[in-house]
Design a protein around this motif. Structure first.
Motif, PDB file in Angstrom:
ATOM      1  N   ILE A   8       0.849  -1.195   0.000  1.00 43.67           N
ATOM      2  CA  ILE A   8       0.000   0.000   0.000  1.00 43.67           C
ATOM      3  C   ILE A   8       0.883   1.243   0.000  1.00 43.67           C
ATOM      4  CG2 ILE A   8      -1.774   1.270   1.281  1.00 43.67           C
ATOM      5  CD1 ILE A   8      -2.674  -1.504   2.372  1.00 43.67           C
ATOM      6  N   ASN A   9       0.686   2.062  -1.033  1.00 40.86           N
ATOM      7  CA  ASN A   9       1.378   3.349  -1.194  1.00 40.86           C
ATOM      8  C   ASN A   9       2.876   3.237  -1.425  1.00 40.86           C
ATOM      9  OD1 ASN A   9      -1.048   4.802  -0.951  1.00 40.86           O
ATOM     10  ND2 ASN A   9      -0.903   4.787   1.286  1.00 40.86           N
ATOM     11  N   ASP A  10       3.355   2.042  -1.738  1.00 40.56           N
ATOM     12  CA  ASP A  10       4.738   1.829  -2.167  1.00 40.56           C
ATOM     13  C   ASP A  10       4.786   0.438  -2.767  1.00 40.56           C
ATOM     14  OD1 ASP A  10       7.415   1.373  -2.575  1.00 40.56           O
ATOM     15  OD2 ASP A  10       8.034   1.786  -0.532  1.00 40.56           O
ATOM     16  N   TYR A  11       4.848   0.369  -4.096  1.00 40.49           N
ATOM     17  CA  TYR A  11       4.670  -0.931  -4.746  1.00 40.49           C
ATOM     18  C   TYR A  11       5.705  -1.955  -4.291  1.00 40.49           C
ATOM     19  CZ  TYR A  11       3.590  -4.433  -8.231  1.00 40.49           C
ATOM     20  OH  TYR A  11       3.224  -5.609  -8.839  1.00 40.49           O
ATOM     21  N   TRP A  12       6.933  -1.524  -4.036  1.00 39.12           N
ATOM     22  CA  TRP A  12       7.980  -2.472  -3.657  1.00 39.12           C
ATOM     23  C   TRP A  12       8.186  -2.543  -2.142  1.00 39.12           C
ATOM     24  CZ3 TRP A  12       8.447  -5.666  -7.293  1.00 39.12           C
ATOM     25  CH2 TRP A  12       8.496  -5.279  -8.628  1.00 39.12           C
ATOM     26  N   ALA A  13       7.182  -2.159  -1.371  1.00 35.93           N
ATOM     27  CA  ALA A  13       7.279  -2.318   0.081  1.00 35.93           C
ATOM     28  C   ALA A  13       7.388  -3.802   0.424  1.00 35.93           C
ATOM     29  CB  ALA A  13       6.055  -1.711   0.759  1.00 35.93           C
ATOM     30  N   GLY A  14       7.975  -4.079   1.556  1.00 39.22           N
ATOM     31  CA  GLY A  14       8.162  -5.468   1.965  1.00 39.22           C
ATOM     32  C   GLY A  14       9.640  -5.777   2.028  1.00 39.22           C
ATOM     33  N   GLY A  15       9.992  -7.061   2.058  1.00 37.97           N
ATOM     34  CA  GLY A  15      11.399  -7.416   2.143  1.00 37.97           C
ATOM     35  C   GLY A  15      11.589  -8.882   2.409  1.00 37.97           C
ATOM     36  N   ILE A  16      12.811  -9.222   2.749  1.00 33.51           N
ATOM     37  CA  ILE A  16      13.209 -10.608   2.942  1.00 33.51           C
ATOM     38  C   ILE A  16      12.426 -11.273   4.070  1.00 33.51           C
ATOM     39  CG2 ILE A  16      15.155 -11.983   3.820  1.00 33.51           C
ATOM     40  CD1 ILE A  16      16.923  -9.991   2.129  1.00 33.51           C
ATOM     41  N   GLU A  17      12.026 -10.494   5.059  1.00 41.71           N
ATOM     42  CA  GLU A  17      11.353 -11.070   6.222  1.00 41.71           C
ATOM     43  C   GLU A  17       9.908 -11.485   5.933  1.00 41.71           C
ATOM     44  OE1 GLU A  17      14.608  -8.311   7.226  1.00 41.71           O
ATOM     45  OE2 GLU A  17      12.808  -8.113   6.009  1.00 41.71           O
ATOM     46  N   LEU A  18       9.343 -11.040   4.798  1.00 38.29           N
ATOM     47  CA  LEU A  18       7.966 -11.362   4.447  1.00 38.29           C
ATOM     48  C   LEU A  18       7.918 -12.492   3.421  1.00 38.29           C
ATOM     49  CD1 LEU A  18       6.337  -7.825   4.104  1.00 38.29           C
ATOM     50  CD2 LEU A  18       5.814  -9.559   5.818  1.00 38.29           C
ATOM     51  N   PRO A  19       6.953 -13.414   3.543  1.00 35.05           N
ATOM     52  CA  PRO A  19       6.847 -14.493   2.558  1.00 35.05           C
ATOM     53  C   PRO A  19       6.455 -13.964   1.188  1.00 35.05           C
ATOM     54  CG  PRO A  19       4.956 -14.519   4.036  1.00 35.05           C
ATOM     55  CD  PRO A  19       5.926 -13.525   4.591  1.00 35.05           C
ATOM     56  N   PHE A  20       6.953 -14.648   0.144  1.00 31.32           N
ATOM     57  CA  PHE A  20       6.698 -14.257  -1.237  1.00 31.32           C
ATOM     58  C   PHE A  20       6.232 -15.476  -2.018  1.00 31.32           C
ATOM     59  CE2 PHE A  20       8.106 -13.935  -5.652  1.00 31.32           C
ATOM     60  CZ  PHE A  20       7.551 -12.726  -6.029  1.00 31.32           C
ATOM     61  N   GLY A  21       5.175 -15.305  -2.792  1.00 32.52           N
ATOM     62  CA  GLY A  21       4.666 -16.374  -3.638  1.00 32.52           C
ATOM     63  C   GLY A  21       3.280 -16.023  -4.118  1.00 32.52           C
ATOM     64  N   GLY A  22       2.732 -16.832  -5.012  1.00 34.47           N
ATOM     65  CA  GLY A  22       1.478 -16.481  -5.658  1.00 34.47           C
ATOM     66  C   GLY A  22       0.377 -17.497  -5.469  1.00 34.47           C
ATOM     67  N   ASN A  23      -0.782 -17.131  -6.007  1.00 37.77           N
ATOM     68  CA  ASN A  23      -1.964 -17.981  -6.025  1.00 37.77           C
ATOM     69  C   ASN A  23      -2.350 -18.237  -7.494  1.00 37.77           C
ATOM     70  OD1 ASN A  23      -1.954 -17.541  -3.225  1.00 37.77           O
ATOM     71  ND2 ASN A  23      -3.350 -15.798  -3.416  1.00 37.77           N
ATOM     72  N   ARG A  24      -3.289 -19.139  -7.672  1.00 35.47           N
ATOM     73  CA  ARG A  24      -3.770 -19.482  -9.017  1.00 35.47           C
ATOM     74  C   ARG A  24      -2.582 -19.785  -9.954  1.00 35.47           C
ATOM     75  NH1 ARG A  24      -7.385 -15.187 -11.102  1.00 35.47           N
ATOM     76  NH2 ARG A  24      -6.633 -13.728  -9.502  1.00 35.47           N
ATOM     77  N   LYS A  25      -2.567 -19.232 -11.158  1.00 34.90           N
ATOM     78  CA  LYS A  25      -1.504 -19.586 -12.091  1.00 34.90           C
ATOM     79  C   LYS A  25      -0.177 -18.901 -11.788  1.00 34.90           C
ATOM     80  CE  LYS A  25      -3.979 -21.387 -16.059  1.00 34.90           C
ATOM     81  NZ  LYS A  25      -4.170 -21.329 -17.524  1.00 34.90           N
ATOM     82  N   SER A  26      -0.130 -18.144 -10.725  1.00 32.52           N
ATOM     83  CA  SER A  26       1.158 -17.628 -10.256  1.00 32.52           C
ATOM     84  C   SER A  26       1.908 -18.657  -9.421  1.00 32.52           C
ATOM     85  CB  SER A  26       0.958 -16.338  -9.451  1.00 32.52           C
ATOM     86  OG  SER A  26       0.606 -15.266 -10.296  1.00 32.52           O
TER      87      SER A  26
END
Length: 494
Positions: A452-470
């Motif tokens: 929210i209000n910064d597209y690349w907010a987040g970092g190594i400490e947060l999980p990353f991955g997708g749903n559906r065909k991601s």
């Protein structure tokens, strides 16, 4: 050598000394068993950077045998020792960051600044998972009576890592760092256009104290080396990043062995800006959401969904900024580097040419370019397609290049429907100062991660991955350890 020395050497000779050429197996470089080699190109010049081994099933078998021996040692290495070794890896990455970043920039085409950020993030990944290595504890449930029980977390065994060309180092490290923390061994197959940093890192790991055979790298094509790796029953988990079609093939190949999978298969991620958002903030956020790494990012914000009241002002600012971006060879640190290969450049161009033929409004870009200094290389102009229908292929298909589609909405329901209007669900961005609106949209938009209000907010400490065909599964964060451990329950009567 410093980065400046390396850049001078490359500009003088057209290559770098001592680029690794063989597979890295059991702690050392080895040529392909059949002697086959391939060329790796500098995308910024469209010229050969160096040669490397083209692996076969026989090379993969050799690497897996080494990984079996490495696993027998590493799984019994005390967690505190694994912790110390992984910290040493992080320190050595930082010490050799100049070499790794220059090679990463040359092999992938990205800017040196982007490559430097990737190397720094990779060191941080090893630090993060080093801190987890000695904290993979089990539980001791109270079963009552005279029964004592506990659980333990064990490494799954040999892991396979199929690494893409857009982030050759950081995607590799976000897989092998938690695998090593858990006590697993690994066989890595880097992309055939970006082999060198994986080989350099494998050697670095051994020098930092990781036992020989724990991490092995087999270079070559997916059809030869990658396919042989994922279908081998000795592999107990496959971590794959790439296209949907190839991910499906990986699932099929691994299925007979009931092998664990983490699949990150790309996206078509939306950036939604509500009417109360600041136009300049939205334009700047959207610019780098799509044009970072020349748009070659699975989680790129490739769909800008604007409230109707914002459309004209945001688009005007965005077009002006896009036209002002400097393109050029990555070592010159422009705003945007090259497209990774001639093949991929042709794919990006074909998407935009088809959009032009369908009558879409291409408000800027829409053509290939060369490095303005050398007249060489594979480049594509920052491209924006305006007011694109929700069923258009430019909205629904992953282009994986510097191409942004723009859509408009009036109400939140329409914004959510547009955001969820593809088969992908990887990332999403939301721009609004209203926390209620932001949280409503965040709950309703299907994505693995939302900023929210910064597209690349987040970092190594947060999980990353997708749903559906991601895809499915999560990397980074503590959740990134789950793929590489299994839980065993032990109970006994006292």
């Amino acid at each position: 050598m410093t980065a400046a020395d390396l850049i001078h050497t490359y500009r003088t000779t057209g290559t770098l000394p001592h680029l690794p050429q063989g597979h890295f197996i059991d702690g050392a470089l080895h040529p392909a068993l059949d002697g086959a080699e391939m060329d790796s190109f500098d995308p910024g010049r469209a010229q050969v950077l160096g040669r490397f081994a083209a692996g076969s099933a026989a090379d993969v078998d050799r690497a897996l045998s080494a990984a079996e021996r490495g696993f027998a040692v590493w799984r019994d290495t005390p967690p505190a020792t694994r912790c110390r070794i992984l910290i040493a890896v992080a320190m050595l990455i930082r010490a050799e960051a100049d070499l790794l970043a220059v090679v990463e920039s040359l092999d992938s085409g990205k800017t040196l600044a982007e490559a430097q950020g990737d190397i720094a993030g990779s060191a941080r990944l090893f630090e993060y998972y080093a801190g987890a290595a000695d904290k993979l504890d089990g539980r001791s449930p109270d079963l009552g009576g005279a029964t004592v029980a506990f659980t333990s977390r064990e490494p799954v065994g040999i892991t396979a890592h199929i690494v893409p060309w857009n982030y050759p180092t950081s995607t590799l490290v976000r897989g092998i760092a938690p695998a090593l923390a858990a006590g697993c061994s690994a066989v890595v197959k880097p992309a055939e256009t970006t082999p060198f940093t994986a080989l350099l890192l494998a050697d670095l790991l051994v020098r930092a104290g990781v036992p020989a055979g724990v991490v092995n790298v087999v270079t070559g094509t997916g059809a030869e080396a990658g396919a042989a790796l994922v279908r081998d029953p000795r592999v107990r988990h496959v971590t794959f990043t790439g296209s949907v079609d190839t991910g499906i093939d990986v699932m099929r190949a691994a299925a007979p062995n009931v092998t664990g999978l983490t699949l990150e298969l790309g996206g078509k991620s939306p950036l939604v800006a509500f009417g109360d958002a600041k136009a300049d903030q939205v334009a700047e956020g959207a610019l780098w959401a799509i044009f970072s790494n020349s748009g070659q990012i699975c989680s790129a914000g490739s769909r800008l969904i604007l409230h109707r009241s914002l459309h004209d002002e945001v688009l005007s600012r965005l077009v002006e900024r896009a036209r002002g971006l400097r393109l050029g060879h990555g070592l010159g640190n422009p705003d945007m580097g090259a497209i990774n290969s001639a093949l991929h450049l042709s794919r990006v161009a074909a998407h935009v040419d088809a959009a032009r033929d369908r009558g879409l409004d291409i408000v800027t870009g829409g053509h290939a370019l060369q490095d303005p200094e050398s007249g060489l290389g594979w480049f594509y102009a920052p491209t924006i397609l305006d007011r694109v229908a929700s069923d258009d292929p430019a909205v629904r298909q992953e282009i994986f290049g510097p191409v942004l589609t723009v859509q408009v909405f009036d109400e939140i329901d329409e914004a959510v429907a547009l955001a969820n209007g593809t088969d992908f669900a990887l990332n999403a961005g939301i721009y609004t100062p209203d926390i209620s609106t932001a949280l409503q949209a965040a709950r309703r938009i299907d994505a693995g991660q939302i900023a929210i209000n910064d597209y690349w907010a987040g970092g190594i400490e947060l999980p990353f991955g997708g749903n559906r065909k991601s895809g499915f599964g999560r990397e980074k964060g503590l959740e990134g350890l789950e793929a590489y451990t299994r839980t065993k329950s032990i109970a006994f009567a006292v």
